[in-house]
Structure formats: C-alpha cells, structure tokens
Design a protein around this motif. Sequence first.
Motif, short mmCIF file in Angstrom:
data_model
loop_
_atom_site.label_atom_id
_atom_site.label_comp_id
_atom_site.label_asym_id
_atom_site.label_seq_id
_atom_site.Cartn_x
_atom_site.Cartn_y
_atom_site.Cartn_z
N GLU A 172 -1.45 1.44 12.85
CA GLU A 172 -1.60 2.83 12.36
C GLU A 172 -1.12 2.81 11.04
O GLU A 172 -2.00 3.87 10.08
N VAL A 173 -0.36 2.20 10.35
CA VAL A 173 -0.07 2.35 8.74
C VAL A 173 -1.39 1.57 7.95
O VAL A 173 -1.78 2.59 6.93
N VAL A 174 -2.18 0.82 8.37
CA VAL A 174 -3.35 0.39 7.90
C VAL A 174 -4.53 1.26 7.96
O VAL A 174 -5.12 1.96 6.95
N THR A 175 -4.72 2.15 9.05
CA THR A 175 -5.54 3.14 9.05
C THR A 175 -5.19 4.43 8.16
O THR A 175 -6.06 5.01 7.63
N ALA A 176 -3.95 4.67 8.16
CA ALA A 176 -3.45 5.87 7.37
C ALA A 176 -3.50 5.55 5.95
O ALA A 176 -3.98 6.30 5.02
#
Lengths: 740, 495
Positions: free
Chosen positions: B460-464
């Motif tokens: 999720e952090v990478v996507t965001a």
Amino acid sequence: MTDGARAATSPGQPPREAATHCPYCALQCGMVLRDSAGRVEVLPRDFPTNRGGLCQKGWTAAELLDHPERLTTPLLRGPDGRLRPATWAEAYDRIVTGIRGLQAAHGRDAVAIFGGGGLTNEKAYALGKFARVALRTRNIDYNGRFCMSSAAAAGMRAFGVDRGLPFPLADLGRADTLLLVGANPAETMPPLARYLTEQRERGGRLIVVDPRVTATARLADLHLQPLPGTDLAVANALLHLALTEGWVDREYVASRTEGFDAVRRIAAGWWPARAERLSGVPVADLEAAARALGTARNVIILTARGAEQHAKGVDTVSAFVNLALALGLPGRPGSGYGCLTGQGNGQGGREHGQKADQLPGYRKIDDPAAREHVAAVWGVNPDDLPGPGVSAYELLDSLGTPDGPKALLVFGSNPVVSAPRAARITGRLRDLDLLVVADFLLSETAELADVVLPTAQWAEEDGTMTNLEGRVLRRRALREPPPGVRTDLRILADLTTALTAPSALPALSAPSAEVVAGDPSYRFLPSRGPLQPPDTAADSADSADPRVVFAELRRASAGGLADYAGVTWERIDAADGVFWPCPDEDGPDSPRLFADRFATPNGRARFHPVEHRPAAEEVCDEYPLYLTTGRVLAQYQSGTQTRRVGALRRAAPGPFVELHPDLAARLGVEEGDELLVRSRRGELRAPARVTATIRPDTLFTPFHWGGDGRANSVTNDALDPVSRMPEFKVCAVRVEKVTP
Amino acid sequence: MTGRIVIIGYGMAGARLATELHARPGDHKVTVLGAEPHRAYNRILLSTLLAGKIDEADVELTDLAGQGADVQTGTAVTAIDRATRTVRTTTGEQIGYDHLVLATGSRAVVPPLAGLDPDQLPDRVVPFRTLDDCRRILAAARDARTVLVLGGGLLGLEAARGLAARGLDTHVVHPLGHLMERQLDPAAGAVLAETLAGLGVRTHLGVSATKVAANPDGVRLDLADGRSLDADLLVLACGVRPDTALAAAAGLAVERGVVVDDRLRTDDPHVSAIGDCAQHDGVVGGLVAPAWSQARVVARLLTGEDAHDRYRPPPGVTRLKAAGIDLAAMGELPPPGAGHAPSGDNGGPSARCEELTFADPARGTYARLRITGDRLTGAILLGDNPAVGTVIQLFDRGAPVPADRRALLLGRSVDGPVGGTEPAASPALMPDATTVCRCNAVSKADLVGCWRAGARSVAEVVTATRAGTGCGSCRDAVAGIVEWLSGVDPVEVTR
C-alpha cells in the motif's frame, strides 16, 4: 485516425487504455495509459527494459497532456514583435511564403531543418524526406549530434554498424564484470539499475568510471574518478595491462579482428603510471579494473555521454572498443561493448535520415547505390537528392550568416538550451528571416520563433520508437490530440503539399483551423505535386498516417544497415518489439549481433589506434577549474517538459553548481550561495551545492535550464573531428561568489 | 619550417620526436638513425619482459614506418660534420640535414671493479639497459637459480623484481645505507627493503662490491666487508651516463650531457639534443616524461607551430609499481627534522611548511608529505594508498591540498562516506527529510505521512508513494520503515 482513438470516447464507457512506452529516455519503459473520464493515469507495465519499474518522470508523464501551458493553436509573430494566436492557414501561409521567397533569393539550401532524437521513426524519416524532396535542401541535422554521434561513429568504424547495445539489456544482469564509462543510469534511466542490482546479487563486479561519485558510482565495487577528459588514457592503460598480464584473447584477435598491431604499440606506451599521472586514477585501481575485465567470463563494457561528449569523443569510445576487442568480448554471448543511448528515439532517430550525411536505413547520402535505392522509393531522380550537409552545431552556427540558411524549421528540439555556447547560437537564431518551431510547449527556442506550430504529444500519436537495444517498439495513442493541435507527420504532409503544389496555395486560406482540426477525414489539399504519383495511395493525407509512413520506411531501409523491411506493427505487438536488422517479415530478427561476423566488408572488427590528447580547453591561471555538465533524475534534456511537471519541479527546482568542500572553503562559499561561473564563452549563475562527491578541481552543473542558470552558456563548442560532437563534458572556468 | 630533419637515436625520445613531427603539418623530411637493430621499444616494459609476462613484440613502440619518416635501424652515426651539415653512418652513407637532433640516450655504467673489463663483459655479467641486455639476461637466467643485482636504485630494483618474479633467488647489493637513496628517506627505504624481502628479493645494504670473478659456471662478487656472494648471473644496475661521444667529437658544448637551452638547442643553432643525452639547466635526464616533453617542444619549434615554445621541466615523479610494490616519490624531501622551508621556496619566504608522516612498517606502509603554503612540494607514498593518484596530480599541477590532510596521508577521509542513500541503521534515527527513494523523490517523512494517512502494508505504501518503483534498490529500506512504523505506532493503527 489513430489506433487508440478507435475506442469509444463518450462518458460512461469503460476507461480506455493504451499499452505504450514512456515519452522520455531511450530505456522506453513499458507503461499503460488509462483514460478515466478524461483523466489520464500512468500504470507501469512489465516490459523487458523496465520490468515494471518507472521513475518519477515516467509516473508523471501524463501531466503535460492537459497542461495549462500546452499550445493548442499556432502562434505567429506580429508586427509588434509579439507572438499571437493564428489559424493553421495563416501559419502555413507565412511558412510557405517565407520558404519560397528565401529559396528563390538564396537557393534551396537557404532553408534548414533541425530535428530531434525524441521523434518517432516515422517522423525522423518523414523529416529527412521532407528536407531532401520537398525542400531539396542539404541542410538538415538534429540534436542527436549532441548525444549519440561519437559512439555511433566509433561503433561504425569498428563494427561496420552502429546499434547502441548489440545485445539485449538483460545481458547486463548476468555480466560477471560490467564497466560503465561516463554513464550514470541510476540517475538518467533508473529502472535500468534493476539490472545492476541483479548483477550484484549474482556476484558480478560493477566498475564505474566517472569524475563524480554519482548515484551509479555508489553502487560500484570499484569507482575510478578520473580528471574530466582523460578517459581515453584510462582505456589505453587498461589495454596496456591486459597486454602485460596476458589477458588479451589472442585467438579472437587473430580470427575476428584486424589492425591490432598498431593499437598494441600505442597501448605499450600507456603504462599505468603514465595514465595515473594524467587522470589521477591510482595504478592499483587500474590494475584491479583490468583484472576484473581480463579474468571474468561474461564482461560488458558500456560508454555513455560522459566519455562521448568530448572533442575526442570518437577516439575515446574507440579506445574502449579496442579494449573490448582485445579481450574478445564483442559477439561472445553474454559479453560485449555497447553504448547507452540517451534520448527516447536516439537510436531510431539516427537511422532514418535526419542526419546531415544520411539516408534511411543508415545509408550514406554520398553513396550512389544508396541514393538510387532511396530515390526509387521516393519516386524522384537520384540526381535531384541534395548531398551531405553540415553537422548540428555547424548548421546552427551558420544560421542567418551571409552564406548560411535564412530559415530554420525545428521539430522536437530546443537548441537555445541544449546547444553548446548557447548565447551565440541564440543570436544566430535571432538573425534568421524565418524560424518555425513545432512543439507542444513554448520552449525557449519557440519563444524566438516567427511561427510556432502546436503538435501532438506522445499519448496522442501512433508510431514506432527504437530503444537503446535496437528494439523497435510501438508507441500507441490513447486519445486524439486536442482541437487545434496536429501531429508532426500531418504538418510535414501539409507543408509538402503546399510547397510542391503551387496552384493549390490560394486554397490555404480557405478552411479555418478549427474545421481542419475537427475533421479527421479532412484532406488539406489534393495532391498534385510530382512527388506522389497519382496511381499510388500515398497521397498527402496518407503521408500523415504513421502506418503508411512506416510501410514506406521499411522499403526505404530495405537492404541498408538498419534494415526494417521485415518489421511490422503486428510483429512488434506480438513479441515485445523487434530487433533490427530484420530484413524479412518471415525471417528472424537480431537480438544479438556479431555472433559470426561483423558488418564490415570482410566480416572482421577493426581496431583503431587512438592516442590521448588534451581537452580542447585546459585549465589555466585565468580559468583554473574544470566544468562538467550532466543530468539530474527528475529532469529531462532541456527541461521543456519536465520543468512544467509539479512533482519534478519540486524534486529538482532549478540549476545548481556542485563544488567540493575544499574548494568552497577556499572561495568562502557556503551551501546555497549564488555563484557566478565564467568561461571564455559566457557565464552562468546558480546556487552552490557543496558536496564531497566531486573532485576539488572540477565543478558540475546540470543542463536542464535556460536563463541565467543555463549550463550551455559556458560550455565549449569545440567539435570532434569525426562526429562533430561538441565538448559538453569539459571546459575551463573560474567561479566566484556573487555578493548580494 | 621546411627542411631535412635528422634524428640520431631511435629510442623513446627519438621515436617520440618523429611521431610528434608527423602529427604536425609541414614540409619536412624526417630521417631517424637508430644504432640498435630493432624497432623503437618501450624501455619501461623491459622489467616486465624480464618477469616473463610479455614477449618482445609487446614492447615495441608505435611504428614510424607508416608515418612518413625514413627509419634506418642498425645504423650508427660515426661523425657529425657541422660545417657541411652532414652526418656519416656506419654504412658509409653521408646524410645532409637542415636540423639535427641528438637523441643518443645514455649508456649503462660499468663500475670500476677488479675483474671487470667494460669492453669485454663475461657472459654472466650483464648491464640492464637495452633490449639486447634483456635478451642476454634472459638467456643466462634460463638455467640460473641465483642472481645478483648490483645497484639498489630504481632500475636495479625493477630488474630484481622482474627476476624474482621468475622464481630466481635474487640478491641486491647496494653500497649506500638505504635503497633508492635519491628518491627515498631512510625510513621509506627500510620499509621498501622489507617489502622486497617478502617478494623474494634480499638486499645487502651499505656495502660496496670490490671484485668480480666470472667463469662459465658462475659468477662471484666480493664485498668490501669480506663476504663473497656466488650466483649464476650478475646484473649491473649502477646508473647510466649520457652518451655524448658524438657531440663532443663534433665540438658541441658538453658537460655531463650535451648542453642545451630552453629551446633544447645546443651551442650550434642547427643542432638540438633531447632525452637522456641532453643537459638542461644543469640537469641530465633519465626519465621518460621530460624526454617526451622535450620532444614535443622541439617538434613545435621545428614545425613552426609555436616558435616561442620553451621547455619547462615537468615535476619529477618516480613511480615503482609492480605486483606487491607500490611506491611513488616526488619533489624535494629534506632529511626528516631538517626544519623549515628555505626562503624562496614555492610558497615564498613566509610560507608555512608542514611535514606529515605516517608509518606502518608491519603492513609495508609509509607516507610522507611536505606541504609548503598549501602546495605539495614533496611526497613519498609506499604501500597501498588510495590517494596516490590524487597526490601525484596535486604535485604535478601545483593544486592546493585538501583541508583534511588525512585524506592524502591515509588515503581516505576520516569523516565517513560521501553522501549516499543508505538508510540509517534504525529508521527511528533517520532524519525526516532523508530521501529513501531517489527515483521517485520519496522521503522518510513522505512514508510516515502515507502511513498516517492509512496505508498499512509495504504494497500500500509503495502504491501510494511509488517508493521502490524505479530502480527498486530501496525496497528493503521501505520495508524496514513500514516495519518500524507498525512497531512504534500501534496507537495510530487502532485509531
């Protein structure tokens, strides 16, 4: 109509998608563009070059599609000296009238073309044809001269062909030793660094040659940090060590090459201590590098702009090619020499005829057989094709002079920022009677233009690009250009028709630009010129269709070095691209070159004896420091595009001058102080960035900005005698703190 | 300048001059007369040849034959007639010149030892100077087990190193108290002797040789201390002497070498001299760098490229680099503790003089720097020192030395690595502004902000933030920060 536009566009429909590639560098990362109710989103795509990765430039590329500063109408310079919106008809009228008048008064060569390495293959091809057939001028060249020309010339003279990487990029990840010379891919093409990581994880050794401790150098097992302009001596010393340590592949040299003896004797004179004194690279490091190159199994040597953008760039590349040949690398699977191409279509852009001395298929314009072949494809008499013109810098430097061109048409380039000695070149551009710039943003060069033509962006057009591997890729349109905007191909087709069909000229003022833009089936003018035989389908409108242009390009390139005859869009779609040469639709393409023979007449690679020589401008009492230039991750080339993307602007807001803490201390300079850097040619102002990653005798500044911080106000316009590459990477300067 | 240029000598200086002349435009005819029978070769590689790492073909220098010069090898000059501007050769030919360049080099000194006739050396006694010498040494070394080298200067040590590399039991006899006394101080000499011992080269210091006795089976060297050393081969490395015989016979001014001015002219304006045979400003040559610099000046003068060019001796740098030995010596180094710079030194009368030394004999490392003002005026670096290239360039170019001298002395700055994106050991200690992902300009603060905004996994952090989506090298760092956040921020999670 573009392929991408075949999908429905009305609201409520599922989002349209186009699997395409990033608009920026030669890595051409695979990406998917998704249009959700008018908002375009970038999604990464697993493609062999980027393996799903994207850098910040790629992620934000779509922001420019609907940018408020985007040009959507032609601009004409009025009597008051200001640019004002105009119709396409008015713009074309000004261009055609200007060209006719200037050619009538001063001859055909009075009109010149300046192209770009970011243009698709179709556009590069069409531009060359436009120059030679519609304008019949010899004066065409492009900004790739500032980028790839030295590696191209060295590759050509050694291997008989110039393909940046003669092997797939994936080979890098499996190299036991990888030598990067003047290359900083961690900054310039970040997803490529995935291969460097893979290489390291497999236990390979990475050696980087760079005067700066770059992001790439930090990844290296061994970093050689030579004085700018001494790479050639380093290469000759590495070859010297290969000789004295017995690492030369004598069997390969005997069976696959020629000319080694002359090179061997020069290398004998480059004992490592001599190169050490000149370059500052310790003998022990030279020995370690030579050992890693000479004793490993799979070895790849790559050069990039740091080695190439010199007045001895060709010879420097040749020195590394000599090393690769002596070690028996080229043609051995998993090993080889290559160069890292810079611009998006830097490879394809140099193959299809926008170079002063070239015709499509990487043919030479002074070769009678080449002229005959291409003239036949173009339906003209070979004798009517002009001869070779002058190189990019020489062309720019002649503009507006008594014997030089009086009109210039610029496509996909911004020489006001990107040319060396830029202040002088800006003056030359101002001296023109007619400057036409086709761009989608008002670049610094467009600001000087008499006519600005708004063009489509990458997501609005179809075509092909050839990446750094020589892999031909498909650029696929997501949507139509906005109203009022035309593709470069369309512009060239329109101008061709207008220039070659005199009787049709009055019709130019008939339809309004809006009508033209809004009706894709509109035929701007009927074809009546001698160029388009009436029995062929290639009328002027079709020549704006990239599919039609590509089909013609295939025929024009057939039998040439860069043979695209067997490349079809369908074949590209089916197989992650097609590697040239690919002469037959049903035959294989060429991921790896040189397995059995080189593209020279006798099939052998040619050594080329090269000696170090000093930079065109060495330091002296008055200009005691070296200046070198380069890129930063968040900006691209002259910055016309990336400087207008918010996130990139925040990441890299402006120019700066890197200097070593010792130098800063002597000058009383602190981080952020405004510096004035002067050379014999001009000056630049930018804030100081104090860092120990640079040699104390050298300054660095990035070249993405115009105005006061323009790097090229200072750079040296000394040219390589073979490639005509300017010496961007080293000049002598002095620096002082600007006291407020 | 148009004319016939005759170069006497086809060594490194003469060959270089011919190449330099060829590289410049002009209507000159160049004749090179070489006494040795073979093509010009790189003397610097002779020790590598001795070591058996290369063949004779590998020491050849650039071929002049294709460069417009008339090269006559095996042709010695017997006389110069300055009145008629001709030279006479051993083949009886007379060759006219408009300008003559002496590049006759130097000859090995055969020391005045009992039992040694310079004109008739025994087979087992060979000087180390020419390619022919090398051939003789190699021929003798084939069946040899033990070799003596007389002379512990640069040349002698290079010969010794090469022969030791062949597996020979190698002894160096040196009359002075430490090796390479012209370049090194006693401490450095001692470290070097230790280093050589580790490479199979034994040194006998402070003792003169007195007598040589050679027979077909071996050679015996008597020493002044009463010892005798037996060996299969004796290599003489007792220095060189400028070859000035021709010049002297022609009546040119000769002291130790042929006297030349800043234009490399002798007292006859039609005759120049370069390389080892020339004496400029009281100094005779011996190194390649000055010889090549002289060749360049003469070429520029003779072709008219720069009629005002003048020879300025390059700073002297001595470099001995072979497997296991890394030695660089340059400039003036008075005996340690000799005090301050004399007035008129580079930095001026008031310039401060610093001496820095570092010695670690156990590791074969020695470094000594002399800094006058902020310029390096002398240095000895022995053993692996990564700063050697920097030190040589600072000396060579007269550039100011860094504020942190340790970087030069020890080869590395003590202030830690230069920048870098490596995360701190613990994410907690990492400053918020630290860039974690360079490719996408993501800072630690951005990742923390993303977490606070609700992202709860690496994905999720990478996507965001797009951290880790470029080159991918920061993936571990991103994962580490997410792990740290999930540990320290449980309250945030439950909120």
